[in-house]
Write a protein that holds these residues in place. Structure first.
Motif, PDB file in Angstrom:
ATOM      1  N   TYR A  53       0.699  -0.847   0.211  1.00  0.00           N
ATOM      2  CA  TYR A  53      -0.331   0.348  -0.404  1.00  0.00           C
ATOM      3  C   TYR A  53       0.603   1.240   0.473  1.00  0.00           C
ATOM      4  N   ARG A  57       1.051   3.776  -3.165  1.00  0.00           N
ATOM      5  CA  ARG A  57       0.522   5.127  -3.296  1.00  0.00           C
ATOM      6  C   ARG A  57       1.567   6.201  -2.841  1.00  0.00           C
ATOM      7  N   VAL A 277     -23.751   2.093   1.327  1.00  0.00           N
ATOM      8  CA  VAL A 277     -22.302   3.730   0.946  1.00  0.00           C
ATOM      9  C   VAL A 277     -21.115   3.104   1.102  1.00  0.00           C
ATOM     10  N   GLU A 281     -17.620   0.901  -0.675  1.00  0.00           N
ATOM     11  CA  GLU A 281     -15.900   1.069  -0.004  1.00  0.00           C
ATOM     12  C   GLU A 281     -15.068  -0.302  -0.143  1.00  0.00           C
ATOM     13  N   GLU A 339     -13.134   0.962   8.635  1.00  0.00           N
ATOM     14  CA  GLU A 339     -12.480   2.307   8.818  1.00  0.00           C
ATOM     15  C   GLU A 339     -10.991   2.756  10.192  1.00  0.00           C
ATOM     16  N   PRO A 340     -10.795   2.947   9.420  1.00  0.00           N
ATOM     17  CA  PRO A 340     -10.895   3.715   7.805  1.00  0.00           C
ATOM     18  C   PRO A 340     -10.525   3.131   7.313  1.00  0.00           C
ATOM     19  N   ASN A 341     -11.221   3.328   5.891  1.00  0.00           N
ATOM     20  CA  ASN A 341     -10.635   2.684   4.949  1.00  0.00           C
ATOM     21  C   ASN A 341     -10.164   3.609   3.147  1.00  0.00           C
ATOM     22  N   ARG A 342      -9.104   3.648   3.960  1.00  0.00           N
ATOM     23  CA  ARG A 342      -8.751   4.265   2.596  1.00  0.00           C
ATOM     24  C   ARG A 342      -7.707   3.823   1.409  1.00  0.00           C
ATOM     25  N   GLY A 347      -7.441   4.664  -7.464  1.00  0.00           N
ATOM     26  CA  GLY A 347      -6.607   5.086  -8.474  1.00  0.00           C
ATOM     27  C   GLY A 347      -5.338   5.780  -6.565  1.00  0.00           C
ATOM     28  N   ALA A 348      -4.766   6.746  -6.685  1.00  0.00           N
ATOM     29  CA  ALA A 348      -4.942   8.185  -6.128  1.00  0.00           C
ATOM     30  C   ALA A 348      -3.794   9.418  -6.527  1.00  0.00           C
ATOM     31  N   GLY A 349      -3.634  10.052  -5.846  1.00  0.00           N
ATOM     32  CA  GLY A 349      -2.470  11.372  -6.809  1.00  0.00           C
ATOM     33  C   GLY A 349      -3.259  11.525  -7.561  1.00  0.00           C
ATOM     34  N   ARG A 352      -5.730  10.234  -9.961  1.00  0.00           N
ATOM     35  CA  ARG A 352      -7.359   9.838  -9.163  1.00  0.00           C
ATOM     36  C   ARG A 352      -8.530   9.733 -10.103  1.00  0.00           C
ATOM     37  N   SER A 356     -14.650   9.904 -10.213  1.00  0.00           N
ATOM     38  CA  SER A 356     -14.877   8.169  -9.097  1.00  0.00           C
ATOM     39  C   SER A 356     -16.302   8.817  -8.508  1.00  0.00           C
ATOM     40  N   HIS A 357     -17.182  10.225  -8.812  1.00  0.00           N
ATOM     41  CA  HIS A 357     -18.076  10.229  -7.949  1.00  0.00           C
ATOM     42  C   HIS A 357     -19.221   9.583  -9.281  1.00  0.00           C
ATOM     43  N   ARG A 360     -19.449   6.143  -8.167  1.00  0.00           N
ATOM     44  CA  ARG A 360     -19.229   5.784  -6.579  1.00  0.00           C
ATOM     45  C   ARG A 360     -21.556   5.498  -6.973  1.00  0.00           C
TER      46      ARG A 360
ATOM     47  N   ALA B  55     -10.164   8.597   7.064  1.00  0.00           N
ATOM     48  CA  ALA B  55     -10.332   7.947   5.041  1.00  0.00           C
ATOM     49  C   ALA B  55      -9.559   8.782   4.171  1.00  0.00           C
ATOM     50  N   GLU B  58      -4.628  10.860   0.525  1.00  0.00           N
ATOM     51  CA  GLU B  58      -3.828  11.686   0.427  1.00  0.00           C
ATOM     52  C   GLU B  58      -3.032  12.189   1.509  1.00  0.00           C
TER      53      GLU B  58
END
Ligand code: HEM
Ligand code: SF4
Lengths: 411, 66
Positions: A53, A57, A277, A281, A339-342, A347-349, A352, A356-357, A360, B55, B58
């Motif tokens: 991870y 990241r 929801v 995730e 929780e938490p669920n990162r 993706g990230a950065g 991303r 995504s919205h 979802r 959560a 970043e």
């Protein structure tokens, strides 16, 4: 320090996109994380795989070292895909333009329509005893919503599905591998041209006659005081087709395959739809429908004592990262309240997921409506599911269904 | 006891996890990036604010007790 870690390769070396691995990837991913966090393939290819991870990241947050330029993902397009294959700082200009289109606020107006369209799709099979969830639901849902968003007619659905498959899975089916490769590339090229021509006509129509849809917004949008060129609008449309359809299909496939095999999780969603929801995730994390994404190094980079040469192709294994016990305690357990669920399934950065919205929203509405209409379902007994490597679709995904209100249903 | 929150605009890329989890603490701007509604978080919202910060993929959200 070694340039190429032969030990790591022989201990955990495997192809993460191999079909056999795709059926049950978690054990492979764990070995990779534990034994070869930077796993290399033999020279002269110089490919590397990141699986933890923190490492994945880190790579995604350092585009100056790990570039997304077209070198990383050659899929036969003439120009870079915007914004996927543009690196920062140029990248931010396009995201500033595109982000508002896909912001939660912009999309909220679409939720009621999405619910209606999803229910129309369910209507088509709700009275059947069995259904191939993949073909009957997971494929048409994102395509239907995409056409709605773009303001394109719903009766172009079949045409779109054909184009999408020809771009992503072109296979001329010839015996000779070299001839087949050439012929398949020709199919992709022709399809690309057809898509460009289709959108060119639609764009011209919007310039003449603006309407209230995303195409009109793109056509009128300005970047640093100038309008987008037709080419730029086309590039964006092309990327939506490549990035926004199969990914949602695969997510729906993976999620329903999981729920169909785990009745207690399915029942939890039926009894308390507000869990949806969190379920979206957690299932994005656990199933990670986009297995990994590619980058190319801009200079030699060292991590865990392994040197990745300049211009090395680096696979960032999102699925392995999302199952990393260093970040997610008890990662094998599916917990809708985790929780938490990162997780970094989107993706990230800077790159991303732009959608995504939208993704979802589509997933939440689809799962809510499916479970409301068809609370009771299971895999057709005796079938073995097959997950595609890479973008994890499950085709076919045959379900026995019992709609709400049926005697014995809804247990 | 109280809580202060802030979002680093250079780090935030708009995953939207924070305002999904804590809509009373964060909201989305037109780009889907996060904006803090009030830097001083009411005690009743402190837990959900911490959850939201945790959560963020970043690590864009800073939290301090005051
Ligand atoms: C659940 C479904 C989806 C998943 C799992 C997914 C996953 C991803 C991932 C992992 C990335 C990062 C790629 C990289 O950094 O190389 C990405 C980028 C992107 N996605 Fe999605 N995606 C989904 C749905 C969508 C939808 C519905 C759209 C709609 C248009 C979309 C459009 C894009 C675009 C345009 C990018 C490139 C963004 C950039 O480079 O700045 N995706 N997606
Ligand atoms: S979760 Fe983090 S990156 Fe996402 S909107 Fe909130 S602050 Fe920004």
């Amino acid at each position: 320090m070694s340039q190429y870690d032969a030990k790591a390769e022989s201990k955990a070396g495997f192809n993460p996109f191999d079909t056999a691995v795709a059926q049950n990837p978690h054990a492979h991913f764990k070995r990779l994380r534990d034994e070869a966090p930077v796993s290399g393939s033999p020279p002269p290819f110089q490919n590397f795989v990141l699986s933890r991870y923190e490492d994945v990241r880190w790579a995604l947050k350092h585009p100056e070292l790990f570039s997304s330029s077209a070198d990383a993902v050659p899929i036969g397009q003439d120009r870079p895909l915007i914004p996927l294959q543009i690196d920062p700082p140029e990248h931010a200009k396009y995201r500033r333009l595109l982000d508002p289109l896909f912001s939660p606020k912009a999309l909220s107006v679409m939720e009621d329509d999405a619910r209606k369209l999803v229910n129309e799709i369910i209507d088509r099979f709700v009275d059947d005893e069995t259904v191939d969830f993949h073909a009957a639901f997971a494929v048409p849902v994102p395509c239907t919503l995409f056409l709605r968003l773009m303001g394109l007619p719903q009766d172009h659905l079949e045409q779109f599905l054909t184009w999408k498959d020809q771009i992503l899975r072109a296979d001329a089916g010839l015996d000779d591998p070299i001839e087949n490769h050439k012929a398949s590339a020709a199919i992709r090229r022709d399809t690309g041209k057809a898509i460009y021509e289709y959108f060119a006509a639609a764009i011209a129509a919007r310039r003449q006659d603006p309407t209230d849809d995303m195409l009109t917004y793109l056509v009128n949008a300005e970047i640093e005081g100038r309008r987008l060129t037709d080419e730029e609008v086309l590039d964006v449309c092309f990327l939506f087709i490549l990035a926004g359809l199969d990914t949602v299909t695969a997510s729906l496939d993976c999620m329903m395959a999981r729920l169909a095999g785990h009745a207690e999780e399915r029942r939890a969603l039926v009894e308390d739809p507000s869990l949806t929801v969190g379920a979206v995730e957690e299932l994005l994390r656990h199933e990670t429908p986009v297995t990994g994404i590619l980058r190319v190094t801009t200079e030699p980079v060292v991590r865990h004592d392994v040197e990745m040469k300049e211009h090395a192709i680096v696979t960032c294994l999102l699925h392995a990262a999302n199952m990393d016990e260093r970040e997610f305690p008890d990662p094998e357990t599916v917990d809708f309240r985790r929780e938490p669920n990162r997780h970094i399934a989107l993706g990230a950065g800077p790159h991303r997921c732009l959608g995504s919205h939208l993704a979802r929203l589509e997933l939440r509405v689809a799962l809510e409506e499916f479970h409301r209409r068809i609370p009771d379902y299971a895999l057709v007994p005796g079938v073995t599911l097959e997950y595609t490597a890479g973008i994890r679709q499950v085709s076919p995904l045959p379900l026995v269904i019992r709609p709400a209100g049926t005697v014995g249903g809804g247990n | 006891m109280g809580l202060r929150v802030s979002v680093d605009p250079d780090e935030c890329v708009g995953h939207g996890r924070c305002y999904e989890i804590a809509p009373d603490v964060f909201r989305a701007d037109d780009h889907g990036h996060s904006v803090v509604i009030s830097a001083h978080v009411a005690d009743a919202l402190a837990d959900v604010a911490r959850q939201a910060a945790a959560a963020c993929p970043e690590e864009a959200i800073a939290i301090s007790e005051r």
